[in-house]
Motif scaffolding. Structure first.
Motif, PDB file in Angstrom:
ATOM      1  N   THR A 107       0.828  -1.202   0.000  1.00  0.00           N
ATOM      2  CA  THR A 107       0.000   0.000   0.000  1.00  0.00           C
ATOM      3  C   THR A 107       0.865   1.255   0.000  1.00  0.00           C
ATOM      4  O   THR A 107       1.799   1.365   0.797  1.00  0.00           O
ATOM      5  CB  THR A 107      -0.916   0.011   1.237  1.00  0.00           C
ATOM      6  OG1 THR A 107      -1.717  -1.166   1.221  1.00  0.00           O
ATOM      7  CG2 THR A 107      -1.817   1.231   1.252  1.00  0.00           C
ATOM      8  N   GLU A 174      -6.300   2.197  -1.802  1.00  0.00           N
ATOM      9  CA  GLU A 174      -5.869   2.423  -0.434  1.00  0.00           C
ATOM     10  C   GLU A 174      -4.504   3.110  -0.389  1.00  0.00           C
ATOM     11  O   GLU A 174      -3.677   2.976  -1.306  1.00  0.00           O
ATOM     12  CB  GLU A 174      -5.808   1.099   0.318  1.00  0.00           C
ATOM     13  CG  GLU A 174      -7.179   0.460   0.503  1.00  0.00           C
ATOM     14  CD  GLU A 174      -7.128  -0.832   1.294  1.00  0.00           C
ATOM     15  OE1 GLU A 174      -6.067  -1.494   1.287  1.00  0.00           O
ATOM     16  OE2 GLU A 174      -8.143  -1.177   1.925  1.00  0.00           O
ATOM     17  N   HIS A 176      -1.653   5.063   2.904  1.00  0.00           N
ATOM     18  CA  HIS A 176      -1.390   5.509   4.269  1.00  0.00           C
ATOM     19  C   HIS A 176      -0.957   6.969   4.227  1.00  0.00           C
ATOM     20  O   HIS A 176      -0.404   7.443   3.220  1.00  0.00           O
ATOM     21  CB  HIS A 176      -0.267   4.689   4.918  1.00  0.00           C
ATOM     22  CG  HIS A 176      -0.488   3.211   4.905  1.00  0.00           C
ATOM     23  ND1 HIS A 176      -1.521   2.598   5.571  1.00  0.00           N
ATOM     24  CD2 HIS A 176       0.218   2.207   4.305  1.00  0.00           C
ATOM     25  CE1 HIS A 176      -1.451   1.282   5.394  1.00  0.00           C
ATOM     26  NE2 HIS A 176      -0.408   1.027   4.626  1.00  0.00           N
ATOM     27  N   GLY A 200      -9.563   5.877   0.493  1.00  0.00           N
ATOM     28  CA  GLY A 200      -9.060   4.572   0.905  1.00  0.00           C
ATOM     29  C   GLY A 200      -7.960   4.662   1.942  1.00  0.00           C
ATOM     30  O   GLY A 200      -6.977   3.913   1.867  1.00  0.00           O
ATOM     31  N   ARG A 202      -5.845   3.991   5.087  1.00  0.00           N
ATOM     32  CA  ARG A 202      -5.678   2.854   5.981  1.00  0.00           C
ATOM     33  C   ARG A 202      -5.113   3.272   7.334  1.00  0.00           C
ATOM     34  O   ARG A 202      -5.712   3.026   8.365  1.00  0.00           O
ATOM     35  CB  ARG A 202      -4.728   1.839   5.320  1.00  0.00           C
ATOM     36  CG  ARG A 202      -5.317   1.094   4.143  1.00  0.00           C
ATOM     37  CD  ARG A 202      -6.233  -0.044   4.587  1.00  0.00           C
ATOM     38  NE  ARG A 202      -5.539  -0.960   5.472  1.00  0.00           N
ATOM     39  CZ  ARG A 202      -4.735  -1.954   5.061  1.00  0.00           C
ATOM     40  NH1 ARG A 202      -4.532  -2.143   3.761  1.00  0.00           N
ATOM     41  NH2 ARG A 202      -4.160  -2.762   5.927  1.00  0.00           N
ATOM     42  N   ARG A 203      -3.938   3.890   7.360  1.00  0.00           N
ATOM     43  CA  ARG A 203      -3.238   4.197   8.610  1.00  0.00           C
ATOM     44  C   ARG A 203      -2.696   5.618   8.558  1.00  0.00           C
ATOM     45  O   ARG A 203      -2.348   6.132   7.482  1.00  0.00           O
ATOM     46  CB  ARG A 203      -2.093   3.227   8.845  1.00  0.00           C
ATOM     47  CG  ARG A 203      -2.522   1.788   9.066  1.00  0.00           C
ATOM     48  CD  ARG A 203      -3.199   1.597  10.416  1.00  0.00           C
ATOM     49  NE  ARG A 203      -2.548   0.572  11.200  1.00  0.00           N
ATOM     50  CZ  ARG A 203      -2.776   0.339  12.476  1.00  0.00           C
ATOM     51  NH1 ARG A 203      -3.638   1.092  13.134  1.00  0.00           N
ATOM     52  NH2 ARG A 203      -2.149  -0.609  13.118  1.00  0.00           N
ATOM     53  N   VAL A 356       2.169   0.181   9.953  1.00  0.00           N
ATOM     54  CA  VAL A 356       1.280  -0.050   8.809  1.00  0.00           C
ATOM     55  C   VAL A 356       1.201  -1.528   8.446  1.00  0.00           C
ATOM     56  O   VAL A 356       0.231  -1.963   7.813  1.00  0.00           O
ATOM     57  CB  VAL A 356       1.710   0.784   7.574  1.00  0.00           C
ATOM     58  CG1 VAL A 356       1.754   2.256   7.906  1.00  0.00           C
ATOM     59  CG2 VAL A 356       3.053   0.318   7.020  1.00  0.00           C
ATOM     60  N   GLU A 359       1.214  -5.861   3.682  1.00  0.00           N
ATOM     61  CA  GLU A 359      -0.010  -6.198   2.981  1.00  0.00           C
ATOM     62  C   GLU A 359       0.171  -7.502   2.220  1.00  0.00           C
ATOM     63  O   GLU A 359       1.239  -7.790   1.748  1.00  0.00           O
ATOM     64  CB  GLU A 359      -0.413  -5.086   2.000  1.00  0.00           C
ATOM     65  CG  GLU A 359      -0.991  -3.865   2.682  1.00  0.00           C
ATOM     66  CD  GLU A 359       0.038  -2.976   3.339  1.00  0.00           C
ATOM     67  OE1 GLU A 359       1.147  -2.897   2.802  1.00  0.00           O
ATOM     68  OE2 GLU A 359      -0.262  -2.382   4.376  1.00  0.00           O
TER      69      GLU A 359
END
Length: 359
Positions: A107, A174, A176, A200, A202-203, A356, A359
């Motif tokens: 990601t 997605e 971050h 999208g 994520r973190r 994170v 993935e």
């Protein structure tokens, strides 16, 4: 801050690389996968035609230059490039979202600019984190040399604008967020918007972010000018080349001149185009400082990694602003703000990778 009785237009001389040269060093070290100096010949230190194309693309993307293969064949060192081909531009003048590394299977990370509007201080983190992960920088639209450069003057308005930019870049894919200094507050506000805007995200990571909810009034104009000069010089790592000047003794022309020298090198201190670019950074610095001073975030339901300088006094404000799990860690470092991303890059990269996840 101590002061010295020195002429305000005393020539700046330094053997340290300018900020632009440091950016070029980071690009070369990434593409060549080895340490280099500003005097090294690109092709004698492992470069070939394919690596040259990758390097040229990154230089043009990051700095907004227009290099081609012939330029790199003629000026094979960073010293040569910055002496003969350097343009007084240290940011892409066409796009706010720029790609800072190749794509990868994991990601992507988006690095949000600090208060001065640039993403240059993230270069070492990008080098460490971008091996199999796309890294992007979101620089201030105020640095763009063309088009509509209007930016809202509130943190909420800035986040709305940046949500548009990220939606245009990633759609529903997605990513971050990583934000240092004022970029941490922008990241927090973007995190609030992410779900309702369908981003999208994520973190979220904040590096020495500041949330001074107890500040009163607008920042003093002289202090803003002083902080702008100090931030640019400190980010470039060339503090010893410039005289100490107290806020009361600093005028805007001197601050712009010193900023130009720190960014582009002493020879560009009086270059009109370099000064114009420095003034765009100064405008960005003032806008984000004022927006941050007035920012009073409502609590955000998110998990967040907060890496703090040891003198950051706003950790309690962050605890009040994050309703999810706040992982706060104080760095034992003499650096702060965006400079912390350079001096402590290895530590930060390891913490970010762990936060994170894979993935």
């Amino acid at each position: 801050m101590s002061t010295r009785q020195t002429p305000l237009l005393e020539p700046v001389t330094t053997s340290e690389p300018s900020l632009v040269q440091q950016i070029l060093l980071d690009i070369w070290r990434t593409t060549l996968d080895r340490d280099v100096t500003v005097a090294d010949d690109f092709f004698e230190t492992g470069g070939d035609s394919l690596l040259a194309l990758v390097t040229i693309e990154q230089i043009n993307q990051r700095l907004g230059w227009t290099l081609n293969m012939g330029d790199l064949l003629r000026f094979r060192s960073i010293e040569g490039l910055t002496s003969h081909k350097a343009q007084p531009q240290a940011a892409n003048g066409e796009r706010a979202v720029i790609r800072m590394s190749n794509q990868g299977s994991r990601t992507p990370l988006v690095f949000l600019h600090a208060g001065i509007g640039t993403v240059d201080g993230y270069a070492r983190l990008v080098r460490l984190l971008g091996a199999d992960r796309g890294c992007y920088g979101l620089q201030s639209p105020l640095l763009l040399s063309s088009g509509n450069r209007a930016v809202p003057d509130t943190m909420e308005g800035v986040a709305e604008l940046y949500a548009d930019l990220l939606e245009d870049e990633f759609g529903e894919d997605e990513f971050h967020l990583v934000g240092a200094c004022a970029g941490g507050a922008i990241a927090l506000e973007l995190t609030r918007l992410a779900e309702e805007r369908g981003l999208g995200l994520r973190r979220t990571v904040a590096i020495d972010g500041y949330l001074d909810v107890h500040s009163t009034g607008e920042p003093d104009a002289r202090e803003l000018l002083f902080q702008f000069r100090d931030d640019i010089i400190r980010l470039s790592g060339t503090s010893g080349a410039f005289p100490d000047i107290a806020p009361a003794d600093l005028d805007e022309d001197t601050a712009i001149r010193d900023a130009s020298a720190a960014i582009f090198g002493a020879a560009r201190a009086d270059d009109p185009a370099a000064n114009a670019f420095a003034r765009r950074i100064y405008a960005a610095h003032c806008l984000y400082a004022r927006a941050l001073s007035a920012y009073r975030p409502d609590p955000v339901d998110t998990d967040l990694l907060l890496l703090l300088a040891k003198d950051n006094f706003t950790v309690d404000d962050w605890r009040a602003a994050v309703r999810g799990e706040l992982t706060a860690e104080v760095m034992e470092s003499d650096s702060y703000g965006l400079r912390l991303c350079q001096t402590d890059a290895e530590t930060h990269a390891a913490r970010i990778e762990d936060f994170v996840g894979e993935e």
